[in-house]
Design a protein around this motif. Structure first.
Motif, PDB file in Angstrom:
ATOM      1  N   TYR A 103      -5.773  -3.397  -3.927  1.00 47.39           N
ATOM      2  CA  TYR A 103      -5.923  -2.348  -4.938  1.00 47.39           C
ATOM      3  C   TYR A 103      -7.232  -1.574  -4.726  1.00 47.39           C
ATOM      4  O   TYR A 103      -7.260  -0.351  -4.829  1.00 47.39           O
ATOM      5  CB  TYR A 103      -5.891  -2.952  -6.347  1.00 47.39           C
ATOM      6  CG  TYR A 103      -4.617  -3.711  -6.667  1.00 47.39           C
ATOM      7  CD1 TYR A 103      -3.378  -3.265  -6.213  1.00 47.39           C
ATOM      8  CD2 TYR A 103      -4.638  -4.879  -7.428  1.00 47.39           C
ATOM      9  CE1 TYR A 103      -2.207  -3.961  -6.507  1.00 47.39           C
ATOM     10  CE2 TYR A 103      -3.471  -5.568  -7.731  1.00 47.39           C
ATOM     11  CZ  TYR A 103      -2.265  -5.113  -7.261  1.00 47.39           C
ATOM     12  OH  TYR A 103      -1.108  -5.801  -7.553  1.00 47.39           O
ATOM     13  N   LYS A 104      -8.305  -2.303  -4.423  1.00 44.59           N
ATOM     14  CA  LYS A 104      -9.597  -1.626  -4.199  1.00 44.59           C
ATOM     15  C   LYS A 104      -9.508  -0.665  -3.020  1.00 44.59           C
ATOM     16  O   LYS A 104     -10.054   0.436  -3.065  1.00 44.59           O
ATOM     17  CB  LYS A 104     -10.701  -2.656  -3.934  1.00 44.59           C
ATOM     18  CG  LYS A 104     -11.230  -3.323  -5.196  1.00 44.59           C
ATOM     19  CD  LYS A 104     -12.383  -4.243  -4.848  1.00 44.59           C
ATOM     20  CE  LYS A 104     -12.978  -4.881  -6.070  1.00 44.59           C
ATOM     21  NZ  LYS A 104     -13.855  -6.019  -5.719  1.00 44.59           N
ATOM     22  N   LEU A 128      -3.493  -1.604 -14.133  1.00 42.99           N
ATOM     23  CA  LEU A 128      -2.795  -2.848 -13.772  1.00 42.99           C
ATOM     24  C   LEU A 128      -3.649  -4.035 -14.186  1.00 42.99           C
ATOM     25  O   LEU A 128      -4.841  -3.896 -14.451  1.00 42.99           O
ATOM     26  CB  LEU A 128      -2.469  -2.885 -12.276  1.00 42.99           C
ATOM     27  CG  LEU A 128      -3.611  -2.870 -11.264  1.00 42.99           C
ATOM     28  CD1 LEU A 128      -4.216  -4.249 -11.070  1.00 42.99           C
ATOM     29  CD2 LEU A 128      -3.080  -2.370  -9.920  1.00 42.99           C
ATOM     30  N   MET A 163      -7.711  -3.411 -13.930  1.00 48.10           N
ATOM     31  CA  MET A 163      -8.071  -2.404 -12.912  1.00 48.10           C
ATOM     32  C   MET A 163      -7.396  -1.076 -13.244  1.00 48.10           C
ATOM     33  O   MET A 163      -6.343  -1.043 -13.885  1.00 48.10           O
ATOM     34  CB  MET A 163      -7.645  -2.870 -11.517  1.00 48.10           C
ATOM     35  CG  MET A 163      -8.305  -4.161 -11.087  1.00 48.10           C
ATOM     36  SD  MET A 163      -7.968  -4.624  -9.358  1.00 48.10           S
ATOM     37  CE  MET A 163      -9.079  -3.524  -8.455  1.00 48.10           C
ATOM     38  N   ILE A 173       2.468   1.718  -3.485  1.00 47.28           N
ATOM     39  CA  ILE A 173       1.524   2.133  -4.533  1.00 47.28           C
ATOM     40  C   ILE A 173       1.126   3.599  -4.329  1.00 47.28           C
ATOM     41  O   ILE A 173       1.033   4.362  -5.291  1.00 47.28           O
ATOM     42  CB  ILE A 173       0.287   1.201  -4.552  1.00 47.28           C
ATOM     43  CG1 ILE A 173       0.708  -0.210  -4.982  1.00 47.28           C
ATOM     44  CG2 ILE A 173      -0.787   1.742  -5.492  1.00 47.28           C
ATOM     45  CD1 ILE A 173      -0.343  -1.285  -4.785  1.00 47.28           C
ATOM     46  N   VAL A 216      -4.421  -8.168 -12.995  1.00 45.71           N
ATOM     47  CA  VAL A 216      -4.239  -9.095 -11.864  1.00 45.71           C
ATOM     48  C   VAL A 216      -5.069 -10.346 -12.119  1.00 45.71           C
ATOM     49  O   VAL A 216      -6.163 -10.275 -12.687  1.00 45.71           O
ATOM     50  CB  VAL A 216      -4.604  -8.372 -10.525  1.00 45.71           C
ATOM     51  CG1 VAL A 216      -5.995  -7.756 -10.550  1.00 45.71           C
ATOM     52  CG2 VAL A 216      -4.436  -9.277  -9.317  1.00 45.71           C
ATOM     53  N   TYR A 238      -6.694   3.180 -11.689  1.00 42.63           N
ATOM     54  CA  TYR A 238      -6.821   4.244 -10.686  1.00 42.63           C
ATOM     55  C   TYR A 238      -6.796   5.555 -11.456  1.00 42.63           C
ATOM     56  O   TYR A 238      -5.838   5.827 -12.205  1.00 42.63           O
ATOM     57  CB  TYR A 238      -5.659   4.190  -9.699  1.00 42.63           C
ATOM     58  CG  TYR A 238      -5.712   5.264  -8.638  1.00 42.63           C
ATOM     59  CD1 TYR A 238      -6.299   5.015  -7.400  1.00 42.63           C
ATOM     60  CD2 TYR A 238      -5.197   6.532  -8.876  1.00 42.63           C
ATOM     61  CE1 TYR A 238      -6.371   6.006  -6.437  1.00 42.63           C
ATOM     62  CE2 TYR A 238      -5.266   7.527  -7.910  1.00 42.63           C
ATOM     63  CZ  TYR A 238      -5.852   7.255  -6.697  1.00 42.63           C
ATOM     64  OH  TYR A 238      -5.917   8.231  -5.738  1.00 42.63           O
ATOM     65  N   ALA A 246      -4.602  -9.359  -3.519  1.00 42.93           N
ATOM     66  CA  ALA A 246      -4.113  -8.222  -4.300  1.00 42.93           C
ATOM     67  C   ALA A 246      -5.282  -7.349  -4.753  1.00 42.93           C
ATOM     68  O   ALA A 246      -5.229  -6.117  -4.638  1.00 42.93           O
ATOM     69  CB  ALA A 246      -3.312  -8.710  -5.512  1.00 42.93           C
ATOM     70  N   THR A 301       0.838  -1.205   0.000  1.00 45.88           N
ATOM     71  CA  THR A 301       0.000   0.000   0.000  1.00 45.88           C
ATOM     72  C   THR A 301       0.868   1.248   0.000  1.00 45.88           C
ATOM     73  O   THR A 301       0.628   2.191  -0.766  1.00 45.88           O
ATOM     74  CB  THR A 301      -0.932  -0.016   1.231  1.00 45.88           C
ATOM     75  OG1 THR A 301      -1.754  -1.175   1.150  1.00 45.88           O
ATOM     76  CG2 THR A 301      -1.814   1.220   1.293  1.00 45.88           C
ATOM     77  N   PHE A 323      -8.389   1.747  -6.600  1.00 44.20           N
ATOM     78  CA  PHE A 323      -8.476   1.188  -7.955  1.00 44.20           C
ATOM     79  C   PHE A 323      -9.878   0.624  -8.169  1.00 44.20           C
ATOM     80  O   PHE A 323     -10.501   0.122  -7.230  1.00 44.20           O
ATOM     81  CB  PHE A 323      -7.449   0.062  -8.151  1.00 44.20           C
ATOM     82  CG  PHE A 323      -6.042   0.534  -8.388  1.00 44.20           C
ATOM     83  CD1 PHE A 323      -5.513   0.560  -9.669  1.00 44.20           C
ATOM     84  CD2 PHE A 323      -5.254   0.966  -7.330  1.00 44.20           C
ATOM     85  CE1 PHE A 323      -4.217   1.003  -9.890  1.00 44.20           C
ATOM     86  CE2 PHE A 323      -3.951   1.416  -7.541  1.00 44.20           C
ATOM     87  CZ  PHE A 323      -3.436   1.429  -8.825  1.00 44.20           C
TER      88      PHE A 323
END
Ligand SMILES: CC(C)(COP(=O)(O)OP(=O)(O)OC[C@H]1O[C@@H](n2cnc3c(N)ncnc32)[C@H](O)[C@@H]1OP(=O)(O)O)[C@@H](O)C(=O)NCCC(=O)NCCS
Length: 179
Positions: free
Chosen positions: A140-141, A127, A167, A110, A129, A169, A136, A107, A145
């Motif tokens: 990301y969420k 990204l 995904m 990123i 995944v 962002y 993962a 985290t 993302f």
């Protein structure tokens, strides 16, 4: 903190921009995650140490490392689109070695990459995944993302078809579709 160079054992994770001298540590870290076979598409790190050093020097891209006591235990890369039509986007890749996960390193890395994208005028960070990589996807969420789509049955992993989850962002939130 971000740019501090570890010159001694700190017993704490340091996140900083990679330097050419990190090349072999980056290769070892990536290869150890590739050896697990379930998180990354590649099975062998394709660059030699020399080529990796050159990649790190690229000003268009970002490489961050997480270092614990001089050992690279995490690698994040951001690769910017190379064409005029996609230069506003970039692709993110990340791999934290087993034993160092779920400690907040991913985290932090990123979020620092997102700050770099803001500085570079990158508007959309993408990204991919595996759909099986639930940890993962959740990570990301939590950062913000969102899922843009799926490439169904894109991978065959240990005899099972797995979807590719796309995904993104929005570094520039004005690009988001109105809700
Ligand atoms: C996916 C990855 C980058 C996340 O980084 P990380 O440092 O482990 O994750 P963080 O500690 O920042 O955790 C963020 C969230 O991710 C999820 N998560 C991460 N690891 C988890 C675990 N082992 N079990 C459950 N949830 C987990 C949780 O939702 C967590 O939030 P929480 O701490 O509030 O529970 C890292 O685990 C990793 O590199 N894994 C192996 C390689 C890989 O999957 N790379 C990505 C390929 S697309």
């Amino acid at each position: 903190m971000l740019w501090k160079k570890p010159t001694e054992l700190t017993h704490e994770y340091i996140i900083r921009k990679a330097e050419p001298s990190d090349a072999s540590g980056i290769i070892s870290c990536m290869q150890s995650v590739m050896d697990e076979k379930v998180y990354l598409v590649g099975e062998y790190y394709m660059l030699t140490e020399r080529a990796e050093q050159e990649r790190i020097k690229s000003l268009d891209d970002l490489t961050l490392v997480a270092v614990l006591d001089r050992k690279v235990v995490g690698v994040l890369t951001v690769q910017r689109g190379i064409y005029r039509k996609n230069k506003h986007t970039a692709s993110l890749g990340i791999a934290i070695m087993a034993g160092h996960r779920h400690k907040g390193i991913g985290t932090r890395m990123i979020k620092q990459a997102i700050e770099w994208c803001e500085d570079q005028g990158i508007k959309k960070l993408n990204l991919e995944v595996f759909s099986t990589n639930v940890n993962a996807i959740n990570a990301y969420k939590k950062i913000g993302f969102e899922i843009e789509g799926f490439r169904k049955k894109q991978f065959l992993i240990e005899g099972e078809y797995v979807d590719d989850v796309l995904m993104t962002y929005y570094v520039d939130p004005s690009l988001k579709d109105p809700q």
